[in-house]
Scaffold this motif. Structure first.
Motif, PDB file in Angstrom:
ATOM      1  N   LEU A  97      42.616  33.677  32.083  1.00 31.17           N
ATOM      2  CA  LEU A  97      43.907  33.843  32.748  1.00 31.17           C
ATOM      3  C   LEU A  97      43.833  34.672  34.037  1.00 31.17           C
ATOM      4  O   LEU A  97      44.353  34.239  35.060  1.00 31.17           O
ATOM      5  CB  LEU A  97      44.930  34.419  31.775  1.00 31.17           C
ATOM      6  CG  LEU A  97      45.289  33.496  30.611  1.00 31.17           C
ATOM      7  CD1 LEU A  97      46.269  34.186  29.677  1.00 31.17           C
ATOM      8  CD2 LEU A  97      45.853  32.188  31.114  1.00 31.17           C
ATOM      9  N   PRO A  98      43.200  35.845  34.045  1.00 31.78           N
ATOM     10  CA  PRO A  98      43.156  36.587  35.308  1.00 31.78           C
ATOM     11  C   PRO A  98      42.217  35.953  36.345  1.00 31.78           C
ATOM     12  O   PRO A  98      42.349  36.218  37.542  1.00 31.78           O
ATOM     13  CB  PRO A  98      42.662  37.979  34.912  1.00 31.78           C
ATOM     14  CG  PRO A  98      42.062  37.828  33.571  1.00 31.78           C
ATOM     15  CD  PRO A  98      42.675  36.626  32.929  1.00 31.78           C
ATOM     16  N   LEU A  99      41.297  35.109  35.909  1.00 31.36           N
ATOM     17  CA  LEU A  99      40.340  34.496  36.837  1.00 31.36           C
ATOM     18  C   LEU A  99      40.758  33.106  37.308  1.00 31.36           C
ATOM     19  O   LEU A  99      40.050  32.493  38.104  1.00 31.36           O
ATOM     20  CB  LEU A  99      38.960  34.427  36.184  1.00 31.36           C
ATOM     21  CG  LEU A  99      38.338  35.774  35.839  1.00 31.36           C
ATOM     22  CD1 LEU A  99      37.027  35.576  35.109  1.00 31.36           C
ATOM     23  CD2 LEU A  99      38.138  36.616  37.070  1.00 31.36           C
TER      24      LEU A  99
ATOM     25  N   ARG B 176      32.886  29.532  50.210  1.00 35.13           N
ATOM     26  CA  ARG B 176      31.551  29.959  49.775  1.00 35.13           C
ATOM     27  C   ARG B 176      31.619  31.293  49.024  1.00 35.13           C
ATOM     28  O   ARG B 176      30.952  31.479  47.998  1.00 35.13           O
ATOM     29  CB  ARG B 176      30.644  30.064  50.989  1.00 35.13           C
ATOM     30  CG  ARG B 176      29.255  30.491  50.655  1.00 35.13           C
ATOM     31  CD  ARG B 176      28.405  30.579  51.891  1.00 35.13           C
ATOM     32  NE  ARG B 176      27.171  29.883  51.622  1.00 35.13           N
ATOM     33  CZ  ARG B 176      26.292  29.561  52.520  1.00 35.13           C
ATOM     34  NH1 ARG B 176      26.520  29.815  53.779  1.00 35.13           N
ATOM     35  NH2 ARG B 176      25.180  28.963  52.174  1.00 35.13           N
ATOM     36  N   THR B 177      32.424  32.209  49.516  1.00 35.90           N
ATOM     37  CA  THR B 177      32.587  33.510  48.852  1.00 35.90           C
ATOM     38  C   THR B 177      33.232  33.337  47.481  1.00 35.90           C
ATOM     39  O   THR B 177      32.820  33.980  46.514  1.00 35.90           O
ATOM     40  CB  THR B 177      33.447  34.444  49.722  1.00 35.90           C
ATOM     41  OG1 THR B 177      32.847  34.561  51.008  1.00 35.90           O
ATOM     42  CG2 THR B 177      33.579  35.814  49.097  1.00 35.90           C
ATOM     43  N   ARG B 178      34.246  32.474  47.400  1.00 35.56           N
ATOM     44  CA  ARG B 178      34.892  32.218  46.111  1.00 35.56           C
ATOM     45  C   ARG B 178      33.919  31.610  45.116  1.00 35.56           C
ATOM     46  O   ARG B 178      33.953  31.942  43.926  1.00 35.56           O
ATOM     47  CB  ARG B 178      36.100  31.312  46.303  1.00 35.56           C
ATOM     48  CG  ARG B 178      37.265  32.030  46.945  1.00 35.56           C
ATOM     49  CD  ARG B 178      38.475  31.169  47.135  1.00 35.56           C
ATOM     50  NE  ARG B 178      38.915  30.657  45.864  1.00 35.56           N
ATOM     51  CZ  ARG B 178      39.474  29.457  45.726  1.00 35.56           C
ATOM     52  NH1 ARG B 178      39.639  28.669  46.753  1.00 35.56           N
ATOM     53  NH2 ARG B 178      39.873  29.053  44.537  1.00 35.56           N
ATOM     54  N   LYS B 179      33.054  30.713  45.588  1.00 40.04           N
ATOM     55  CA  LYS B 179      32.048  30.127  44.694  1.00 40.04           C
ATOM     56  C   LYS B 179      31.105  31.189  44.159  1.00 40.04           C
ATOM     57  O   LYS B 179      30.767  31.207  42.977  1.00 40.04           O
ATOM     58  CB  LYS B 179      31.245  29.042  45.426  1.00 40.04           C
ATOM     59  CG  LYS B 179      31.881  27.701  45.405  1.00 40.04           C
ATOM     60  CD  LYS B 179      30.914  26.668  45.929  1.00 40.04           C
ATOM     61  CE  LYS B 179      31.460  25.287  45.659  1.00 40.04           C
ATOM     62  NZ  LYS B 179      30.527  24.245  46.032  1.00 40.04           N
ATOM     63  N   ARG B 180      30.667  32.074  45.027  1.00 37.88           N
ATOM     64  CA  ARG B 180      29.751  33.138  44.591  1.00 37.88           C
ATOM     65  C   ARG B 180      30.429  34.099  43.627  1.00 37.88           C
ATOM     66  O   ARG B 180      29.827  34.524  42.633  1.00 37.88           O
ATOM     67  CB  ARG B 180      29.205  33.878  45.803  1.00 37.88           C
ATOM     68  CG  ARG B 180      28.219  33.053  46.577  1.00 37.88           C
ATOM     69  CD  ARG B 180      27.641  33.793  47.738  1.00 37.88           C
ATOM     70  NE  ARG B 180      26.669  32.951  48.438  1.00 37.88           N
ATOM     71  CZ  ARG B 180      26.216  33.195  49.623  1.00 37.88           C
ATOM     72  NH1 ARG B 180      26.630  34.263  50.286  1.00 37.88           N
ATOM     73  NH2 ARG B 180      25.345  32.389  50.188  1.00 37.88           N
ATOM     74  N   LEU B 181      31.679  34.468  43.904  1.00 36.02           N
ATOM     75  CA  LEU B 181      32.405  35.358  42.998  1.00 36.02           C
ATOM     76  C   LEU B 181      32.642  34.699  41.639  1.00 36.02           C
ATOM     77  O   LEU B 181      32.567  35.361  40.600  1.00 36.02           O
ATOM     78  CB  LEU B 181      33.734  35.772  43.615  1.00 36.02           C
ATOM     79  CG  LEU B 181      33.665  36.824  44.717  1.00 36.02           C
ATOM     80  CD1 LEU B 181      35.032  37.035  45.329  1.00 36.02           C
ATOM     81  CD2 LEU B 181      33.103  38.120  44.186  1.00 36.02           C
TER      82      LEU B 181
ATOM     83  N   ARG C  30      40.175  28.097  40.843  1.00 40.72           N
ATOM     84  CA  ARG C  30      40.932  26.946  41.334  1.00 40.72           C
ATOM     85  C   ARG C  30      40.258  26.376  42.593  1.00 40.72           C
ATOM     86  O   ARG C  30      40.074  27.055  43.578  1.00 40.72           O
ATOM     87  CB  ARG C  30      42.367  27.339  41.641  1.00 40.72           C
ATOM     88  CG  ARG C  30      43.200  26.160  42.085  1.00 40.72           C
ATOM     89  CD  ARG C  30      44.651  26.485  42.149  1.00 40.72           C
ATOM     90  NE  ARG C  30      45.139  26.623  40.773  1.00 40.72           N
ATOM     91  CZ  ARG C  30      46.011  27.525  40.395  1.00 40.72           C
ATOM     92  NH1 ARG C  30      46.502  28.374  41.237  1.00 40.72           N
ATOM     93  NH2 ARG C  30      46.407  27.585  39.132  1.00 40.72           N
ATOM     94  N   GLY C  31      39.883  25.121  42.536  1.00 43.73           N
ATOM     95  CA  GLY C  31      39.319  24.432  43.685  1.00 43.73           C
ATOM     96  C   GLY C  31      37.834  24.655  43.919  1.00 43.73           C
ATOM     97  O   GLY C  31      37.287  24.163  44.906  1.00 43.73           O
ATOM     98  N   ILE C  32      37.152  25.346  43.029  1.00 46.59           N
ATOM     99  CA  ILE C  32      35.736  25.645  43.232  1.00 46.59           C
ATOM    100  C   ILE C  32      34.872  24.383  43.141  1.00 46.59           C
ATOM    101  O   ILE C  32      33.907  24.236  43.863  1.00 46.59           O
ATOM    102  CB  ILE C  32      35.256  26.696  42.199  1.00 46.59           C
ATOM    103  CG1 ILE C  32      35.896  28.043  42.500  1.00 46.59           C
ATOM    104  CG2 ILE C  32      33.754  26.847  42.181  1.00 46.59           C
ATOM    105  CD1 ILE C  32      35.534  28.640  43.819  1.00 46.59           C
ATOM    106  N   GLY C  33      35.223  23.454  42.281  1.00 47.02           N
ATOM    107  CA  GLY C  33      34.412  22.257  42.077  1.00 47.02           C
ATOM    108  C   GLY C  33      34.602  21.202  43.150  1.00 47.02           C
ATOM    109  O   GLY C  33      33.919  20.185  43.134  1.00 47.02           O
ATOM    110  N   GLN C  34      35.498  21.436  44.085  1.00 44.40           N
ATOM    111  CA  GLN C  34      35.748  20.466  45.139  1.00 44.40           C
ATOM    112  C   GLN C  34      34.922  20.804  46.377  1.00 44.40           C
ATOM    113  O   GLN C  34      34.379  21.900  46.495  1.00 44.40           O
ATOM    114  CB  GLN C  34      37.233  20.446  45.475  1.00 44.40           C
ATOM    115  CG  GLN C  34      38.078  20.049  44.282  1.00 44.40           C
ATOM    116  CD  GLN C  34      39.550  20.189  44.559  1.00 44.40           C
ATOM    117  OE1 GLN C  34      39.948  20.644  45.617  1.00 44.40           O
ATOM    118  NE2 GLN C  34      40.357  19.788  43.606  1.00 44.40           N
TER     119      GLN C  34
END
Length: 73
Positions: free
Chosen positions: A57-59, A4-9, A64-68
């Motif tokens: 590139l830096p992001l 959830r945090t990765r999705k928000r970031l 990676r894996g956000i759409g899953q």
């Protein structure tokens, strides 16, 4: 870091970071034009191609894996 945090970031990076990057990239190209004159087409096309992909590139690890689906559920 949770999914959830990765999705928000990732959302913040796209909605805030990407427009800031575009402004910086356009400012860089304008500065190059003012300082050295307009670049020849053989130099301008690769410059725009590099700038088009450089933001991702830096992001890449963040996206990676956000759409899953959340793996913890």
């Amino acid at each position: 870091m949770t999914h959830r945090t990765r999705k928000r970031l990732a959302l913040v990076a796209l909605l805030v970071g990407l427009p800031v990057y575009v402004i910086l990239a356009v400012s860089l190209v304008n500065w190059l034009d003012r300082t050295f004159g307009r670049l020849p087409i053989w130099a301008e096309v690769p410059l725009y191609a590099i700038l088009a992909f450089a933001w991702a590139l830096p992001l890449k690890p963040l996206f990676r894996g956000i759409g899953q689906a959340d793996p913890d559920e």
